[in-house]
Motif scaffolding. Structure first.
Motif, mmCIF file in Angstrom:
data_model
loop_
_atom_site.group_PDB
_atom_site.id
_atom_site.type_symbol
_atom_site.label_atom_id
_atom_site.label_comp_id
_atom_site.label_asym_id
_atom_site.label_seq_id
_atom_site.Cartn_x
_atom_site.Cartn_y
_atom_site.Cartn_z
ATOM 1 N N VAL A 66 38.240 52.610 40.902
ATOM 2 C CA VAL A 66 39.032 51.744 40.017
ATOM 3 C C VAL A 66 38.995 50.302 40.504
ATOM 4 N N THR A 67 39.159 50.100 41.801
ATOM 5 C CA THR A 67 39.178 48.732 42.320
ATOM 6 C C THR A 67 37.794 48.092 42.272
ATOM 7 N N ALA A 68 36.727 48.880 42.336
ATOM 8 C CA ALA A 68 35.381 48.321 42.188
ATOM 9 C C ALA A 68 35.216 47.706 40.799
ATOM 10 N N ILE A 69 35.770 48.377 39.776
ATOM 11 C CA ILE A 69 35.758 47.812 38.428
ATOM 12 C C ILE A 69 36.581 46.525 38.398
ATOM 13 N N GLY A 70 37.744 46.560 39.069
ATOM 14 C CA GLY A 70 38.586 45.369 39.135
ATOM 15 C C GLY A 70 37.899 44.194 39.802
ATOM 16 N N MET A 71 37.103 44.472 40.834
ATOM 17 C CA MET A 71 36.360 43.406 41.507
ATOM 18 C C MET A 71 35.372 42.755 40.543
ATOM 19 N N GLY A 72 34.742 43.576 39.712
ATOM 20 C CA GLY A 72 33.785 43.043 38.759
ATOM 21 C C GLY A 72 34.416 42.160 37.703
ATOM 22 N N LEU A 73 35.698 42.372 37.447
ATOM 23 C CA LEU A 73 36.413 41.597 36.427
ATOM 24 C C LEU A 73 37.160 40.403 37.014
ATOM 25 N N SER A 74 37.190 40.288 38.343
ATOM 26 C CA SER A 74 37.913 39.188 38.992
ATOM 27 C C SER A 74 37.143 37.883 38.840
ATOM 28 N N THR A 75 37.853 36.808 38.561
ATOM 29 C CA THR A 75 37.204 35.505 38.379
ATOM 30 C C THR A 75 37.776 34.436 39.303
ATOM 31 N N SER A 76 38.522 34.860 40.341
ATOM 32 C CA SER A 76 39.043 33.907 41.321
ATOM 33 C C SER A 76 39.085 34.580 42.677
ATOM 34 N N VAL A 77 39.084 33.764 43.720
ATOM 35 C CA VAL A 77 39.130 34.304 45.081
ATOM 36 C C VAL A 77 40.436 35.060 45.301
ATOM 37 N N THR A 78 41.522 34.527 44.759
ATOM 38 C CA THR A 78 42.819 35.185 44.925
ATOM 39 C C THR A 78 42.823 36.574 44.305
ATOM 40 N N ALA A 79 42.319 36.682 43.074
ATOM 41 C CA ALA A 79 42.267 37.984 42.398
ATOM 42 C C ALA A 79 41.344 38.951 43.129
ATOM 43 N N ALA A 80 40.184 38.464 43.560
ATOM 44 C CA ALA A 80 39.233 39.318 44.278
ATOM 45 C C ALA A 80 39.828 39.804 45.596
ATOM 46 N N THR A 81 40.577 38.940 46.268
ATOM 47 C CA THR A 81 41.201 39.323 47.529
ATOM 48 C C THR A 81 42.260 40.389 47.308
ATOM 49 N N LEU A 82 43.083 40.200 46.282
ATOM 50 C CA LEU A 82 44.134 41.174 45.989
ATOM 51 C C LEU A 82 43.536 42.538 45.646
ATOM 52 N N VAL A 83 42.537 42.547 44.790
ATOM 53 C CA VAL A 83 41.879 43.810 44.442
ATOM 54 C C VAL A 83 41.192 44.400 45.665
ATOM 55 N N GLY A 84 40.600 43.513 46.492
ATOM 56 C CA GLY A 84 39.898 43.966 47.686
ATOM 57 C C GLY A 84 40.804 44.670 48.676
ATOM 58 N N VAL A 85 42.062 44.237 48.763
ATOM 59 C CA VAL A 85 43.014 44.904 49.659
ATOM 60 C C VAL A 85 43.173 46.369 49.258
ATOM 61 N N PHE A 86 43.288 46.625 47.947
ATOM 62 C CA PHE A 86 43.449 48.000 47.485
ATOM 63 C C PHE A 86 42.153 48.798 47.676
ATOM 64 N N PHE A 87 41.013 48.121 47.538
ATOM 65 C CA PHE A 87 39.759 48.791 47.868
ATOM 66 C C PHE A 87 39.757 49.184 49.341
ATOM 67 N N GLY A 88 40.243 48.280 50.187
ATOM 68 C CA GLY A 88 40.323 48.573 51.620
ATOM 69 C C GLY A 88 41.218 49.763 51.915
ATOM 70 N N PHE A 89 42.335 49.874 51.181
ATOM 71 C CA PHE A 89 43.203 51.034 51.357
ATOM 72 C C PHE A 89 42.422 52.329 51.093
ATOM 73 N N GLY A 90 41.662 52.333 50.003
ATOM 74 C CA GLY A 90 40.881 53.527 49.669
ATOM 75 C C GLY A 90 39.777 53.794 50.668
ATOM 76 N N PHE A 91 39.079 52.732 51.073
ATOM 77 C CA PHE A 91 37.959 52.905 52.000
ATOM 78 C C PHE A 91 38.443 53.385 53.367
ATOM 79 N N GLY A 92 39.558 52.835 53.822
ATOM 80 C CA GLY A 92 40.105 53.264 55.110
ATOM 81 C C GLY A 92 40.509 54.724 55.093
ATOM 82 N N ALA A 93 41.162 55.159 53.993
ATOM 83 C CA ALA A 93 41.566 56.562 53.889
ATOM 84 C C ALA A 93 40.351 57.476 53.828
ATOM 85 N N TYR A 94 39.321 57.041 53.112
ATOM 86 C CA TYR A 94 38.095 57.855 53.015
ATOM 87 C C TYR A 94 37.434 58.012 54.383
ATOM 88 N N THR A 95 37.235 56.890 55.077
ATOM 89 C CA THR A 95 36.570 56.967 56.381
ATOM 90 C C THR A 95 37.419 57.692 57.414
#
Length: 383
Positions: free
Chosen positions: A320-349
């Motif tokens: 879901v957050t990978a889709i959100g990253m593709g739709l982000s058009t600012s550094v702030t939005a990409a960073t916010l979405v990226g944090v949630f991607f990090g939550f998922g990636f950390g739990a997976y690893t």
């Protein structure tokens, strides 16, 4: 089973303390510290000096030259460590030798780079740098091949999620601090020497922390390499759980490493950043910090609720957050979405190693089987 003799595995190992976990995962911090720096800005910046006319092509060839050891070395060293009868244990001798080779390779890289910056251009500098980089890869993967057998050897089954969580945290923190270290040591030869020293310290921490018992099985028959080569094929019909874990991990890593190399272009072209190199750092630091947090929690949680639930929900979150990253058009939005991607990636690893360990066909040959499992991460990177 080794040489027809049944061995005890980590299922009966004593319970590990907090400091035991830290000692065991020290090598993983040092390993990721190295690659966080090298595959971050360090190699690219040094190629601008060593190959000023074609730095991008030189980086591409450097990656190509370093691609073979991660695919081949673990498949050779893993089975050898399974059979090692050294009084220091099965894993520690290869961990120590491989770490020493890696340190020598980093020192040679520093020497080659220093020669170019001090004495000017010499035709032998770039080949020596490339050879030294391959030496680092050989050493790292020699050490890693034996290290991958540590969890199944020494960690009780009901603590493997926690151990995998510690590995995940050390992975994210090592990558983050390795990336940041370039800001401290810059991109000269000093940075490579600093990497060598830091890696050596953390590798030594794990070597001293491994309380291995020597393999006592009498005289083993000589290694049958033809049989060993055939045994690298783990029949998915006989071991479907291992096959599913291997395949799904390979697909996950294929998606992840399809994105990672082009983050700079994404930040420039999609987010419209005027300083993409700096903004990639701004995005990645919160991502890795979020991954470190859930890496620890996810591993412990998986020991209680099972691995599959953590894998499923973390994978959905990343998708879901990978889709959100593709739709982000600012550094702030990409960073916010990226944090949630990090939550998922950390739990997976956090459950990655534990899940791989749970489904090994033969715990006594963990070095070999974990090396086959490791290909599910390495091969997608090359693809």
């Amino acid at each position: 089973m080794i040489g027809g003799i049944q061995l005890d595995t980590g299922a009966s190992a004593p319970r590990l303390t907090f400091f035991d976990h830290l000692r065991l995962s020290g090598f993983w911090f040092g390993f990721n510290f190295i690659w966080g720096a090298l595959l971050g800005p360090l190699l690219a910046e040094q190629m601008k000096v060593l190959a000023p006319n074609h730095p991008a092509g030189a980086v591409g060839f450097l990656y190509f030259a370093g691609a073979l050891p991660p695919l081949v070395i673990p498949l050779i060293v893993g089975p050898m460590s399974d059979r090692c009868t050294s009084r220091f244990g099965r894993r520690r001798p290869y961990l120590g030798v491989g770490s020493c080779i890696a340190v020598v390779g980093l020192v040679l890289m520093a020497s080659a780079y220093h020669s170019r910056t001090i004495d000017g251009f010499h035709p032998w500098v770039l080949p020596l740098y490339f050879l030294a980089y391959v030496t680092v890869q050989v050493g790292m993967n020699t050490a890693l091949a034996s290290y991958m057998g540590v969890i199944p050897d020494m960690v009780p089954e009901n603590q493997r999620g926690a151990a995998s969580g510690y590995y995940a945290v050390m992975s994210q923190l090592g990558t983050l601090l390795g990336f940041a270290s370039v800001k401290i040591f810059h991109t000269g030869s000093v940075s490579l020497l600093a990497l060598a020293g830091i890696f050596a310290v953390f590798a030594l921490v794990s070597m001293l922390g491994l309380r291995e018992k020597p393999l006592q099985v009498g005289e083993l028959p000589p290694m049958d390499w033809q049989h060993q080569l055939k045994s690298l094929w783990i029949d998915p019909r006989k071991h479907p759980d291992f096959a599913w874990v291997w395949l799904t991990r390979a697909l996950m890593m294929l998606g992840f490493y399809s994105i990672l190399p082009i983050l700079n272009f994404y930040v420039h072209d999609v987010v419209h950043s005027k300083t993409p190199a700096n903004d990639v750092v701004k995005i990645m630091i919160p991502v890795l910090l979020g991954a470190s947090l859930t890496g620890y929690v996810g591993g412990i949680l998986s020991d209680r609720i099972g691995r599959k639930r953590v894998v499923i929900w973390s994978s959905i979150l990343m998708a879901v957050t990978a889709i959100g990253m593709g739709l982000s058009t600012s550094v702030t939005a990409a960073t916010l979405v990226g944090v949630f991607f990090g939550f998922g990636f950390g739990a997976y690893t956090s459950v990655d190693w534990a899940l791989g360990t749970d489904v090994l066909p033969d715990k006594a040959e963990a070095g070999k089987d974990m090396s086959v499992w490791h290909i599910s991460m390495v091969l997608p990177q090359q693809i």
